[in-house]
Scaffold this motif. Structure first.
Motif, short mmCIF file in Angstrom:
data_model
loop_
_atom_site.label_atom_id
_atom_site.label_comp_id
_atom_site.label_asym_id
_atom_site.label_seq_id
_atom_site.Cartn_x
_atom_site.Cartn_y
_atom_site.Cartn_z
N LYS A 1 0.66 -32.59 -12.48
CA LYS A 1 1.35 -31.68 -11.56
C LYS A 1 2.24 -32.52 -10.65
CE LYS A 1 2.31 -27.90 -9.35
NZ LYS A 1 2.84 -26.73 -10.01
N ILE A 2 3.52 -32.18 -10.59
CA ILE A 2 4.45 -32.90 -9.74
C ILE A 2 4.78 -32.00 -8.55
CG2 ILE A 2 6.76 -33.87 -9.55
CD1 ILE A 2 5.39 -33.88 -12.94
N SER A 3 4.32 -32.41 -7.38
CA SER A 3 4.54 -31.59 -6.19
C SER A 3 4.23 -32.39 -4.93
CB SER A 3 3.65 -30.35 -6.23
OG SER A 3 3.77 -29.60 -5.04
N ASP A 4 4.99 -32.11 -3.88
CA ASP A 4 4.72 -32.68 -2.57
C ASP A 4 3.82 -31.76 -1.75
OD1 ASP A 4 6.32 -34.94 -3.00
OD2 ASP A 4 8.11 -33.92 -2.28
N THR A 5 3.62 -30.54 -2.22
CA THR A 5 2.89 -29.55 -1.41
C THR A 5 1.61 -29.04 -2.05
OG1 THR A 5 4.22 -27.75 -2.34
CG2 THR A 5 5.03 -28.78 -0.30
N ARG A 6 1.49 -29.08 -3.34
CA ARG A 6 0.31 -28.51 -4.01
C ARG A 6 -0.88 -29.46 -3.92
NH1 ARG A 6 1.52 -23.37 -4.06
NH2 ARG A 6 3.31 -22.89 -5.34
N THR A 7 -2.05 -28.83 -3.84
CA THR A 7 -3.32 -29.54 -3.90
C THR A 7 -4.10 -28.98 -5.08
OG1 THR A 7 -4.50 -27.92 -2.52
CG2 THR A 7 -3.38 -29.75 -1.37
N GLU A 8 -5.23 -29.54 -5.38
CA GLU A 8 -6.06 -29.03 -6.47
C GLU A 8 -6.39 -27.55 -6.24
OE1 GLU A 8 -7.25 -29.18 -10.07
OE2 GLU A 8 -6.59 -31.05 -9.16
N GLU A 9 -6.61 -27.18 -4.98
CA GLU A 9 -6.97 -25.80 -4.65
C GLU A 9 -5.79 -24.84 -4.76
OE1 GLU A 9 -7.73 -28.48 -2.50
OE2 GLU A 9 -9.67 -28.64 -3.51
N THR A 10 -4.58 -25.31 -4.50
CA THR A 10 -3.41 -24.41 -4.49
C THR A 10 -2.57 -24.50 -5.75
OG1 THR A 10 -2.03 -26.06 -3.35
CG2 THR A 10 -3.27 -24.50 -1.97
N ASP A 11 -2.91 -25.34 -6.69
CA ASP A 11 -2.15 -25.48 -7.93
C ASP A 11 -2.62 -24.45 -8.95
OD1 ASP A 11 -0.54 -26.29 -10.01
OD2 ASP A 11 -1.84 -27.97 -10.55
N THR A 12 -2.18 -23.22 -8.79
CA THR A 12 -2.61 -22.16 -9.69
C THR A 12 -2.01 -22.31 -11.09
OG1 THR A 12 -0.86 -20.71 -8.85
CG2 THR A 12 -3.04 -20.51 -7.83
N ALA A 13 -0.79 -22.82 -11.18
CA ALA A 13 -0.15 -23.01 -12.49
C ALA A 13 -0.90 -24.07 -13.29
CB ALA A 13 1.31 -23.39 -12.33
N GLY A 14 -1.25 -25.18 -12.66
CA GLY A 14 -2.00 -26.24 -13.34
C GLY A 14 -3.37 -25.77 -13.79
N GLN A 15 -4.03 -24.99 -12.94
CA GLN A 15 -5.35 -24.46 -13.29
C GLN A 15 -5.25 -23.51 -14.49
OE1 GLN A 15 -8.31 -25.44 -12.32
NE2 GLN A 15 -9.29 -23.96 -13.65
N MET A 16 -4.21 -22.67 -14.47
CA MET A 16 -4.00 -21.75 -15.58
C MET A 16 -3.75 -22.52 -16.89
SD MET A 16 -0.98 -18.96 -16.15
CE MET A 16 0.17 -20.31 -16.40
N LEU A 17 -2.92 -23.57 -16.82
CA LEU A 17 -2.66 -24.40 -18.00
C LEU A 17 -3.96 -25.00 -18.54
CD1 LEU A 17 0.57 -26.53 -17.42
CD2 LEU A 17 0.08 -25.02 -19.34
N LYS A 18 -4.77 -25.53 -17.65
CA LYS A 18 -6.06 -26.11 -18.06
C LYS A 18 -6.91 -25.07 -18.79
CE LYS A 18 -10.33 -28.07 -16.24
NZ LYS A 18 -11.07 -28.47 -15.03
N GLU A 19 -6.99 -23.87 -18.25
CA GLU A 19 -7.78 -22.81 -18.88
C GLU A 19 -7.24 -22.45 -20.25
OE1 GLU A 19 -7.81 -19.67 -15.97
OE2 GLU A 19 -9.00 -20.87 -14.56
N MET A 20 -5.91 -22.37 -20.39
CA MET A 20 -5.32 -22.04 -21.68
C MET A 20 -5.58 -23.14 -22.71
SD MET A 20 -1.80 -19.94 -20.77
CE MET A 20 -1.01 -21.27 -19.90
#
Length: 170
Positions: free
Chosen positions: A14-33
Motif C-alpha cells: 500500500k502506497i500512502s502517506d495517510t493510510r494505516t493498517e486500520e484505515t486501508d480498506t482497499a488493501g484489506q479487501m485485496l487480501k481477502e480476495m
C-alpha cells in the motif's frame, strides 16, 4: 486439457502517506480476495509516497524470491505525490503493457473519462509479477478481477502461471 490450480505467493504494498493498517480498506479487501481465490497471502506493507521506499519494498520481495506476485495499491494518479509508476517501471525487466490498457477499458465502465487519470501498470521484476493499481476499493476490485483470471490456469488457456518457470530464461 484441464489444468490444476496452483496457489501463488502474493504480497500487497500500500502506497500512502495517510493510510494505516486500520484505515486501508482497499488493501484489506485485496487480501481477502487473494485468500478467497485460494492463493497464499505472504504479507502486506504500507509505505509513504516515496519512490525510494516503494523501490526498496518491491526490490526486497524480488530479491528474496519468496513472492511470486506483488500488488501495489495507490500512488498511480497525477498529483505531485503520486510516484508509483515512476518508482516501479524503472525496475521492470519486462513491462506487461496490455494490463494497463485493459484496466483502463474496464475502469471506463465505472468511472467514464476519469479513467484517463489512471496510470495502472504491470511488469516482471526478477521473475516476480508486479501489478500497480490505483488506491480506491473499486479500482482494486476491478484490477483483481482482471489479474485473477491470469493467475488461475483453470480460467484461461493462456495464463501467467504457465510462464512462471520460464520468466528467468536467458
Amino acid at each position: 486439457m484441464q489444468k490444476n490450480f496452483q496457489p501463488l505467493k502474493i504480497s500487497i504494498l500500500k502506497i500512502s502517506d495517510t493510510r494505516t493498517e486500520e484505515t486501508d480498506t482497499a488493501g484489506q479487501m485485496l487480501k481477502e480476495m487473494i485468500v478467497n481465490d485460494g492463493h497464499i497471502f505472504v504479507e502486506k506493507r504500507i509505505v509513504a509516497d516515496c519512490k525510494y521506499k516503494i523501490r526498496a519494498a518491491i526490490s526486497t520481495w524480488a530479491a528474496e524470491e519468496n513472492v511470486q506476485v506483488a500488488l501495489t495499491t495507490g500512488g498511480t494518479g497525477l498529483t505531485g505525490r503520486d510516484c508509483t509508476p515512476e518508482a516501479i517501471t524503472l525496475l521492470f525487466d519486462k513491462e506487461i503493457i496490455g494490463f494497463g490498457e485493459i484496466f483502463r477499458v474496464k475502469s471506463f465502465e465505472h468511472i467514464g473519462m476519469s479513467t484517463i487519470q489512471s496510470r495502472a501498470v504491470a511488469g516482471i521484476i526478477n521473475g516476480m509479477y508486479v501489478f500497480c493499481l490505483p488506491g480506491s476499493k473499486g479500482a482494486c476490485k476491478d484490477g483483481w478481477n482482471l489479474i485473477r483470471q491470469q493467475l488461475d490456469p483453470r480460467l484461461t488457456h493462456c495464463n501467467l502461471v504457465d510462464l512462471i518457470p520460464r520468466l528467468k530464461e536467458k
